[in-house]
Each structure stands twice: as structure tokens, then as C-alpha cells.
Design a protein around this motif. Structure first.
Motif, PDB file in Angstrom:
ATOM      1  N   ASN A  55       0.874  -1.176   0.000  1.00  0.00           N
ATOM      2  CA  ASN A  55       0.000   0.000   0.000  1.00  0.00           C
ATOM      3  C   ASN A  55       0.904   1.217   0.000  1.00  0.00           C
ATOM      4  OD1 ASN A  55      -1.231  -1.788   2.698  1.00  0.00           O
ATOM      5  ND2 ASN A  55      -2.267  -1.879   0.723  1.00  0.00           N
ATOM      6  N   LEU A  56       0.706   2.129  -0.939  1.00  0.00           N
ATOM      7  CA  LEU A  56       1.568   3.302  -1.071  1.00  0.00           C
ATOM      8  C   LEU A  56       0.795   4.578  -0.764  1.00  0.00           C
ATOM      9  CD1 LEU A  56       3.414   2.489  -4.432  1.00  0.00           C
ATOM     10  CD2 LEU A  56       4.022   1.792  -2.107  1.00  0.00           C
ATOM     11  N   LEU A  57       1.441   5.469  -0.019  1.00  0.00           N
ATOM     12  CA  LEU A  57       0.830   6.757   0.305  1.00  0.00           C
ATOM     13  C   LEU A  57       1.920   7.810   0.342  1.00  0.00           C
ATOM     14  CD1 LEU A  57      -1.719   8.326   1.102  1.00  0.00           C
ATOM     15  CD2 LEU A  57      -1.252   7.722   3.492  1.00  0.00           C
ATOM     16  N   ALA A  58       1.678   8.938  -0.325  1.00  0.00           N
ATOM     17  CA  ALA A  58       2.654  10.026  -0.360  1.00  0.00           C
ATOM     18  C   ALA A  58       1.931  11.349  -0.207  1.00  0.00           C
ATOM     19  CB  ALA A  58       3.437  10.008  -1.665  1.00  0.00           C
ATOM     20  N   LEU A  59       2.660  12.337   0.311  1.00  0.00           N
ATOM     21  CA  LEU A  59       2.146  13.707   0.411  1.00  0.00           C
ATOM     22  C   LEU A  59       3.077  14.626  -0.365  1.00  0.00           C
ATOM     23  CD1 LEU A  59       0.232  15.845   1.560  1.00  0.00           C
ATOM     24  CD2 LEU A  59       1.748  16.000   3.559  1.00  0.00           C
ATOM     25  N   GLU A  60       2.483  15.383  -1.264  1.00  0.00           N
ATOM     26  CA  GLU A  60       3.222  16.317  -2.104  1.00  0.00           C
ATOM     27  C   GLU A  60       2.879  17.747  -1.691  1.00  0.00           C
ATOM     28  OE1 GLU A  60       3.785  16.604  -6.904  1.00  0.00           O
ATOM     29  OE2 GLU A  60       1.726  16.623  -6.141  1.00  0.00           O
ATOM     30  N   ASP A  74       2.476   4.917  -8.648  1.00  0.00           N
ATOM     31  CA  ASP A  74       3.321   3.738  -8.433  1.00  0.00           C
ATOM     32  C   ASP A  74       4.604   4.074  -7.681  1.00  0.00           C
ATOM     33  OD1 ASP A  74       1.666   1.922  -9.877  1.00  0.00           O
ATOM     34  OD2 ASP A  74       2.535   2.617 -11.768  1.00  0.00           O
ATOM     35  N   VAL A  75       5.085   5.305  -7.831  1.00  0.00           N
ATOM     36  CA  VAL A  75       6.407   5.657  -7.303  1.00  0.00           C
ATOM     37  C   VAL A  75       6.411   6.950  -6.491  1.00  0.00           C
ATOM     38  CG1 VAL A  75       7.698   4.387  -9.060  1.00  0.00           C
ATOM     39  CG2 VAL A  75       7.014   6.749  -9.514  1.00  0.00           C
ATOM     40  N   ALA A  76       5.255   7.506  -6.198  1.00  0.00           N
ATOM     41  CA  ALA A  76       5.205   8.803  -5.512  1.00  0.00           C
ATOM     42  C   ALA A  76       5.969   8.835  -4.185  1.00  0.00           C
ATOM     43  CB  ALA A  76       3.750   9.234  -5.307  1.00  0.00           C
ATOM     44  N   ALA A 107       6.924  15.181   0.248  1.00  0.00           N
ATOM     45  CA  ALA A 107       7.332  15.486   1.616  1.00  0.00           C
ATOM     46  C   ALA A 107       7.233  14.288   2.541  1.00  0.00           C
ATOM     47  CB  ALA A 107       6.471  16.625   2.174  1.00  0.00           C
ATOM     48  N   VAL A 108       6.319  13.381   2.255  1.00  0.00           N
ATOM     49  CA  VAL A 108       6.093  12.189   3.076  1.00  0.00           C
ATOM     50  C   VAL A 108       5.894  11.001   2.153  1.00  0.00           C
ATOM     51  CG1 VAL A 108       4.394  11.035   4.567  1.00  0.00           C
ATOM     52  CG2 VAL A 108       5.112  13.371   5.082  1.00  0.00           C
TER      53      VAL A 108
END
Length: 250
Positions: A100-105, A204-206, A111-112
Motif C-alpha cells: 500500500n503506497l501513500l505520499a504527500l506532495e 506507483d512511485v510517488a 514530503a512524506v
């Protein structure tokens, strides 16, 4: 970056992981096909819905981009990027390497970043300026130098350009397919030297730019750009990055 924001992202990704485990290796799991022919399941949709609801409750002004639902445009200048199951093919075949992928931009980039591997009980995550962690313990890339005998993993060999694959073999790289988000986990924790996605969407790569940077490695697209929306991605321990870019680009 606020450590509490990173902690929240980790908590939400792990909650999504727990939901996917309810469907994992179930004999009655229905597999649908999206317009591009890729598989999708109730686990993908349910995990993204859970993440969106948690984010919207906590950060109602933030934007959200996910693989399975329409983008929500925010007003805060921040955007969350979700891949509810990275490696749905692995998931539907009962292989425990899906993530499971999660990112903050934000205005300065990613940033995360969180990579959760629910079936293995492992989560690797990072925040800008906060370091990179594996289940709470600081982690980093390895310090191996030189291409020969380095381990390069990938999500699969079918998407590779034939000439690119032959160049990688000729360079005497150890090629493996511990792929999708799990491949980036292996690089960020020092277990392999490189992970390559010849084709990748943003979601997929964030998480990878901040995770690899905070782990002491590098993440770029094949053209060397730092953005995760270049259509592909290469993560390394940093020491072999430029040489490997040259090999893959020919």
C-alpha cells in the motif's frame, strides 16, 4: 516536516493494509479488468476508499490523487497520492509482496512517503528532514560500490526494452523480480542496490523520492529528473546510480 503528519500517514496506510488482508488469498475474490486491461479487486477499491475517508476527515483542504477514483482538487497547496495496492497481480496470485503506497506532495515536492507491506508486517516510511524508518527503526541504503554483481530488482522483465535488458545482463548485474513497492523497500533498507521500473505511473512511485533521499540513496527517472511523474523510476544506493543510468539508457 511535522512528524505527526508522517505518523498519521503510516497509521492510515497500515489500516488500508489490514483491510486488504481480509481479501488476500480468498478463493471467492472477484477480479475485474479496467479499461487498460489491468486487474482490480474489491480490496483495491476498499483500501482507496478507506484512505480517502481518513484523509478527508483529517485534512479536508488537501487534494487527493488515487488510482481507482477521480482526483479531488484541494485548496491547501498539498496533495496526497494513493496507490491502494501496488502489485495487484501479485495480490491476486497470493504473493505476499504487494504494498500500500501513500505520499504527500507540497510546493517543494514529495514530503512524506509510506510503503506498507501488509502480508509481511513491514512498513518503510520517511518524511523530509526526518529520516527513513523500517517499522520504527532507522534504516538506510547499503554502501556497495560498483555495478558488477550488484543486485537490480524490477517489477517484471516483460516491460523492459530488449536492448536495455541485454545491456543490464552484459554488465553482470544480478537481475531479480522482487518488484513493485517491495523492490524499493529492499533498496531503502540496504538489502539490494537498485530497483528499476521501466514503466510507472505517478502513484506507483510517488513515495520513493523522499524515502530514498532520507535513506541516503537516490531516486530519479531514466532521464535523471527528480520528479516521480517521469513515466519510469530508478532507485539506487546512490553510489551506482549514474553508472546504472548510463547502462539502462545505452
Amino acid at each position: 516536516m511535522d512528524p505527526e503528519l508522517l505518523d498519521t500517514a503510516v497509521t492510515i496506510a497500515r489500516q488500508a493494509g489490514e483491510l486488504t488482508l481480509q481479501y488476500f488469498r480468498r478463493d471467492d475474490l472477484a477480479i475485474d479488468r479496467k479499461g487498460d486491461g489491468t486487474p482490480v479487486t474489491a480490496a483495491d477499491r476498499g483500501a482507496e476508499r478507506l484512505i480517502r475517508e481518513e484523509l478527508e476527515a483529517r485534512y479536508p483542504d488537501d487534494g487527493i490523487l488515487g488510482e481507482e477514483e477521480a482526483e479531488k482538487i484541494g485548496t491547501s497547496g498539498r496533495r496526497w497520492i494513493i496507490d491502494p495496492i501496488d502489485g495487484t497481480k501479485a495480490f491476486t496470485h497470493g504473493v505476499p509482496l504487494y504494498t500500500n503506497l501513500l505520499a504527500l506532495e507540497d510546493e517543494d515536492g514529495i514530503a512524506v512517503g509510506v510503503i506498507n507491506v501488509p502480508a509481511l508486517g513491514e512498513t518503510v516510511y520517511a518524511g523530509r528532514g526526518l529520516g527513513c524508518f523500517d517499522n520504527g527503526a532507522p534504516c538506510s541504503v547499503n554502501d556497495r560500490e560498483g555495478i558488477a554483481d550488484a543486485y537490480l530488482t524490477s517489477s517484471g522483465l516483460s516491460p523492459w526494452d530488449d536492448d536495455c535488458l541485454l545491456r543490464a545482463k552484459a554488465a553482470k548485474l544480478n537481475l531479480r523480480t522482487w518488484g513493485d513497492g517491495y523492490g524499493y523497500v529492499l533498496v531503502a533498507t540496504g538489502r539490494v542496490e537498485a530497483m528499476f521500473d521501466p514503466k510507472a505511473e505517478l502513484y506507483d512511485v510517488a513515495p520513493m523520492p523522499v524515502i530514498l533521499a532520507e535513506a541516503g540513496g537516490r531516486f530519479t527517472a531514466l532521464d535523471g529528473s527528480l520528479s516521480p511523474d517521469g513515466g519510469n523510476g530508478l532507485a539506487t544506493n546512490g553510489k551506482i546510480h549514474d553508472e546504472l543510468l548510463g547502462i539502462l539508457n545505452g
